[in-house]
Design a protein around this motif. Sequence first.
Motif, PDB file in Angstrom:
ATOM      1  N   GLN A  57       0.845  -1.190   0.000  1.00  0.00           N
ATOM      2  CA  GLN A  57       0.000   0.000   0.000  1.00  0.00           C
ATOM      3  C   GLN A  57       0.884   1.246   0.000  1.00  0.00           C
ATOM      4  OE1 GLN A  57      -3.955  -0.340   2.340  1.00  0.00           O
ATOM      5  NE2 GLN A  57      -2.427  -1.263   3.666  1.00  0.00           N
ATOM      6  N   VAL A  58       0.457   2.245  -0.742  1.00  0.00           N
ATOM      7  CA  VAL A  58       1.176   3.518  -0.791  1.00  0.00           C
ATOM      8  C   VAL A  58       0.154   4.638  -0.649  1.00  0.00           C
ATOM      9  CG1 VAL A  58       2.406   5.120  -2.325  1.00  0.00           C
ATOM     10  CG2 VAL A  58       3.149   2.756  -2.173  1.00  0.00           C
ATOM     11  N   ALA A  59       0.513   5.683   0.078  1.00  0.00           N
ATOM     12  CA  ALA A  59      -0.379   6.835   0.220  1.00  0.00           C
ATOM     13  C   ALA A  59       0.384   8.128  -0.011  1.00  0.00           C
ATOM     14  CB  ALA A  59      -1.024   6.846   1.603  1.00  0.00           C
ATOM     15  N   HIS A  60      -0.280   9.078  -0.676  1.00  0.00           N
ATOM     16  CA  HIS A  60       0.229  10.439  -0.837  1.00  0.00           C
ATOM     17  C   HIS A  60      -0.690  11.345  -0.028  1.00  0.00           C
ATOM     18  CE1 HIS A  60       2.004   9.368  -5.087  1.00  0.00           C
ATOM     19  NE2 HIS A  60       2.514   8.649  -4.111  1.00  0.00           N
ATOM     20  N   GLN A  61      -0.185  11.860   1.073  1.00  0.00           N
ATOM     21  CA  GLN A  61      -1.001  12.668   1.982  1.00  0.00           C
ATOM     22  C   GLN A  61      -0.722  14.154   1.758  1.00  0.00           C
ATOM     23  OE1 GLN A  61      -0.018  12.188   6.140  1.00  0.00           O
ATOM     24  NE2 GLN A  61      -2.065  12.759   6.808  1.00  0.00           N
ATOM     25  N   ARG A  62      -1.789  14.892   1.454  1.00  0.00           N
ATOM     26  CA  ARG A  62      -1.701  16.351   1.339  1.00  0.00           C
ATOM     27  C   ARG A  62      -2.606  16.970   2.399  1.00  0.00           C
ATOM     28  NH1 ARG A  62       0.148  18.146  -4.101  1.00  0.00           N
ATOM     29  NH2 ARG A  62       0.558  16.334  -5.364  1.00  0.00           N
ATOM     30  N   GLN A  63      -2.723  18.286   2.373  1.00  0.00           N
ATOM     31  CA  GLN A  63      -3.478  18.970   3.420  1.00  0.00           C
ATOM     32  C   GLN A  63      -4.956  18.561   3.438  1.00  0.00           C
ATOM     33  OE1 GLN A  63      -3.139  23.236   3.311  1.00  0.00           O
ATOM     34  NE2 GLN A  63      -4.402  23.545   5.111  1.00  0.00           N
ATOM     35  N   VAL A  64      -5.576  18.501   2.274  1.00  0.00           N
ATOM     36  CA  VAL A  64      -7.019  18.231   2.203  1.00  0.00           C
ATOM     37  C   VAL A  64      -7.329  16.759   1.990  1.00  0.00           C
ATOM     38  CG1 VAL A  64      -9.161  18.756   0.933  1.00  0.00           C
ATOM     39  CG2 VAL A  64      -7.480  20.563   1.354  1.00  0.00           C
ATOM     40  N   ILE A  65      -6.631  16.135   1.051  1.00  0.00           N
ATOM     41  CA  ILE A  65      -6.935  14.737   0.723  1.00  0.00           C
ATOM     42  C   ILE A  65      -5.693  13.849   0.797  1.00  0.00           C
ATOM     43  CG2 ILE A  65      -8.893  15.306  -0.783  1.00  0.00           C
ATOM     44  CD1 ILE A  65      -7.069  14.769  -3.175  1.00  0.00           C
ATOM     45  N   THR A  66      -5.952  12.564   0.972  1.00  0.00           N
ATOM     46  CA  THR A  66      -4.905  11.543   0.930  1.00  0.00           C
ATOM     47  C   THR A  66      -5.303  10.527  -0.135  1.00  0.00           C
ATOM     48  OG1 THR A  66      -4.345  11.775   3.270  1.00  0.00           O
ATOM     49  CG2 THR A  66      -3.742   9.692   2.209  1.00  0.00           C
ATOM     50  N   GLU A  67      -4.420  10.318  -1.108  1.00  0.00           N
ATOM     51  CA  GLU A  67      -4.650   9.294  -2.142  1.00  0.00           C
ATOM     52  C   GLU A  67      -3.927   8.026  -1.698  1.00  0.00           C
ATOM     53  OE1 GLU A  67      -6.420   9.857  -4.903  1.00  0.00           O
ATOM     54  OE2 GLU A  67      -5.959  11.806  -5.770  1.00  0.00           O
ATOM     55  N   LEU A  68      -4.675   6.941  -1.571  1.00  0.00           N
ATOM     56  CA  LEU A  68      -4.075   5.669  -1.156  1.00  0.00           C
ATOM     57  C   LEU A  68      -4.277   4.638  -2.254  1.00  0.00           C
ATOM     58  CD1 LEU A  68      -4.212   4.050   2.341  1.00  0.00           C
ATOM     59  CD2 LEU A  68      -4.851   2.669   0.362  1.00  0.00           C
ATOM     60  N   TRP A  69      -3.244   3.860  -2.538  1.00  0.00           N
ATOM     61  CA  TRP A  69      -3.335   2.824  -3.572  1.00  0.00           C
ATOM     62  C   TRP A  69      -2.946   1.470  -2.982  1.00  0.00           C
ATOM     63  CZ3 TRP A  69      -1.016   7.577  -4.580  1.00  0.00           C
ATOM     64  CH2 TRP A  69      -1.673   8.380  -5.540  1.00  0.00           C
ATOM     65  N   GLN A  70      -3.721   0.462  -3.328  1.00  0.00           N
ATOM     66  CA  GLN A  70      -3.436  -0.904  -2.900  1.00  0.00           C
ATOM     67  C   GLN A  70      -2.983  -1.710  -4.116  1.00  0.00           C
ATOM     68  OE1 GLN A  70      -7.315  -1.823  -1.283  1.00  0.00           O
ATOM     69  NE2 GLN A  70      -6.753  -1.113   0.763  1.00  0.00           N
ATOM     70  N   HIS A  71      -1.802  -2.340  -3.991  1.00  0.00           N
ATOM     71  CA  HIS A  71      -1.244  -3.158  -5.067  1.00  0.00           C
ATOM     72  C   HIS A  71      -1.812  -4.566  -4.903  1.00  0.00           C
ATOM     73  CE1 HIS A  71       2.627  -3.975  -7.598  1.00  0.00           C
ATOM     74  NE2 HIS A  71       1.584  -3.693  -8.337  1.00  0.00           N
ATOM     75  N   LEU A  72      -2.754  -4.941  -5.767  1.00  0.00           N
ATOM     76  CA  LEU A  72      -3.443  -6.224  -5.638  1.00  0.00           C
ATOM     77  C   LEU A  72      -2.595  -7.384  -6.157  1.00  0.00           C
ATOM     78  CD1 LEU A  72      -6.969  -5.035  -6.866  1.00  0.00           C
ATOM     79  CD2 LEU A  72      -6.061  -5.023  -4.525  1.00  0.00           C
ATOM     80  N   ALA A  73      -2.989  -8.592  -5.781  1.00  0.00           N
ATOM     81  CA  ALA A  73      -2.229  -9.796  -6.177  1.00  0.00           C
ATOM     82  C   ALA A  73      -2.164  -9.957  -7.696  1.00  0.00           C
ATOM     83  CB  ALA A  73      -2.861 -11.026  -5.539  1.00  0.00           C
ATOM     84  N   ASN A  74      -3.196  -9.465  -8.409  1.00  0.00           N
ATOM     85  CA  ASN A  74      -3.212  -9.581  -9.873  1.00  0.00           C
ATOM     86  C   ASN A  74      -2.482  -8.421 -10.562  1.00  0.00           C
ATOM     87  OD1 ASN A  74      -4.936  -7.454  -9.509  1.00  0.00           O
ATOM     88  ND2 ASN A  74      -6.744  -8.447 -10.371  1.00  0.00           N
ATOM     89  N   LYS A  75      -1.722  -7.659  -9.748  1.00  0.00           N
ATOM     90  CA  LYS A  75      -0.902  -6.520 -10.224  1.00  0.00           C
ATOM     91  C   LYS A  75      -1.728  -5.268 -10.536  1.00  0.00           C
ATOM     92  CE  LYS A  75       2.911  -8.931 -10.034  1.00  0.00           C
ATOM     93  NZ  LYS A  75       3.818  -8.741  -8.893  1.00  0.00           N
ATOM     94  N   ASN A  84      -9.226  14.105   4.692  1.00  0.00           N
ATOM     95  CA  ASN A  84      -8.599  14.053   6.011  1.00  0.00           C
ATOM     96  C   ASN A  84      -9.484  14.608   7.129  1.00  0.00           C
ATOM     97  OD1 ASN A  84      -6.330  13.067   4.604  1.00  0.00           O
ATOM     98  ND2 ASN A  84      -5.524  15.121   4.316  1.00  0.00           N
ATOM     99  N   ALA A  85      -9.997  15.815   6.951  1.00  0.00           N
ATOM    100  CA  ALA A  85     -10.769  16.461   8.014  1.00  0.00           C
ATOM    101  C   ALA A  85     -12.088  15.752   8.293  1.00  0.00           C
ATOM    102  CB  ALA A  85     -11.017  17.925   7.666  1.00  0.00           C
ATOM    103  N   GLN A  86     -12.747  15.300   7.224  1.00  0.00           N
ATOM    104  CA  GLN A  86     -14.076  14.667   7.373  1.00  0.00           C
ATOM    105  C   GLN A  86     -13.992  13.186   7.720  1.00  0.00           C
ATOM    106  OE1 GLN A  86     -13.025  16.386   4.738  1.00  0.00           O
ATOM    107  NE2 GLN A  86     -14.325  18.196   4.540  1.00  0.00           N
ATOM    108  N   GLN A  87     -12.795  12.604   7.598  1.00  0.00           N
ATOM    109  CA  GLN A  87     -12.591  11.176   7.849  1.00  0.00           C
ATOM    110  C   GLN A  87     -13.561  10.323   7.032  1.00  0.00           C
ATOM    111  OE1 GLN A  87     -12.129  10.003  11.956  1.00  0.00           O
ATOM    112  NE2 GLN A  87     -10.649  11.609  12.379  1.00  0.00           N
ATOM    113  N   ARG A  88     -13.655  10.683   5.758  1.00  0.00           N
ATOM    114  CA  ARG A  88     -14.480   9.953   4.793  1.00  0.00           C
ATOM    115  C   ARG A  88     -13.601   9.547   3.613  1.00  0.00           C
ATOM    116  NH1 ARG A  88     -20.113  11.208   4.973  1.00  0.00           N
ATOM    117  NH2 ARG A  88     -20.280   9.799   3.187  1.00  0.00           N
ATOM    118  N   GLY A  89     -14.079   8.581   2.822  1.00  0.00           N
ATOM    119  CA  GLY A  89     -13.294   8.134   1.682  1.00  0.00           C
ATOM    120  C   GLY A  89     -14.157   7.683   0.516  1.00  0.00           C
ATOM    121  N   ILE A  90     -13.576   7.722  -0.684  1.00  0.00           N
ATOM    122  CA  ILE A  90     -14.220   7.210  -1.895  1.00  0.00           C
ATOM    123  C   ILE A  90     -13.358   6.065  -2.415  1.00  0.00           C
ATOM    124  CG2 ILE A  90     -15.082   7.745  -4.211  1.00  0.00           C
ATOM    125  CD1 ILE A  90     -16.434   9.377  -2.001  1.00  0.00           C
ATOM    126  N   GLU A  91     -13.952   4.891  -2.573  1.00  0.00           N
ATOM    127  CA  GLU A  91     -13.220   3.725  -3.088  1.00  0.00           C
ATOM    128  C   GLU A  91     -13.477   3.572  -4.583  1.00  0.00           C
ATOM    129  OE1 GLU A  91     -13.084   0.054  -0.942  1.00  0.00           O
ATOM    130  OE2 GLU A  91     -13.942   0.975   0.864  1.00  0.00           O
TER     131      GLU A  91
END
Length: 239
Positions: A57-75, A84-91
């Motif tokens: 897993q890798v994340a790029h955290q900025r002031q407003v949003i954090t982009e997180l990526w998951q490297h799956l088994a199928n590549k 960040n502030a709202q503690q919500r996410g979009i998958e």
Amino acid sequence: MKVALFLMATLASTSTSTLAAQCDINAEYLKADYKITNSHKAQQSNESLTLWRNDQQVAHQRQVITELWQHLANKQIRPIRYFNAQQRGIEYQPSEVRGVQNWSAKNQLVDAHLIEKMTLLNTQGTGCDEVKNYALTEGDNQFKLALFTQSNLVKTFSVTNKKAQTNTVLSLNNVNSNKAEITAQFAKWDRFQTTDYADIGDNENDPFLAKMINLGFIEHSATGFYNQQGEAIQGGHHH
């Protein structure tokens, strides 16, 4: 002759592994704090970016949003955009990622394909401190990169366009390889309330989602930080 070649190869691999052994940074678990300086003619602005690595897993955290990526088994790569502030996410699903599925651009901030096009100028230091210096001129753009060899961490990266009079500099301020702290941060993000990108249309009455749609934050997810053309890929609009 074959024995001599074998011995040379063995010695080479031994010296490389000895250097690696001197490096106590676990490149798979780290937190790296960066400063980004954008200059256009006489104007200059600064922002901060934190790169997090947690195994696949890798994340790029900025002031407003954090982009997180998951490297799956199928590549494939599955992105999640956290607010960040709202503690919500979009998958997002891997098919909803805009552009090339390139792990290196996320893990290193600079696409490995761009590095391959660059000229290696020199290598400095040893062990953890070994840095490779690269340069490339392509069209109006001039790229300079200093990359830590053992951890594949950008030390400094600059993109200068003399014609447009723009300059972007990415510089490393601090590195933390405390695995417990890093895994705890990813666990915290994992506890945020998330909504599937495909289900947003069914949740338009959600005030948070309605606001993020209006601000333009909810869109097909971006591909990484610097692509193979050396272009900065921004995640959403930054207000």
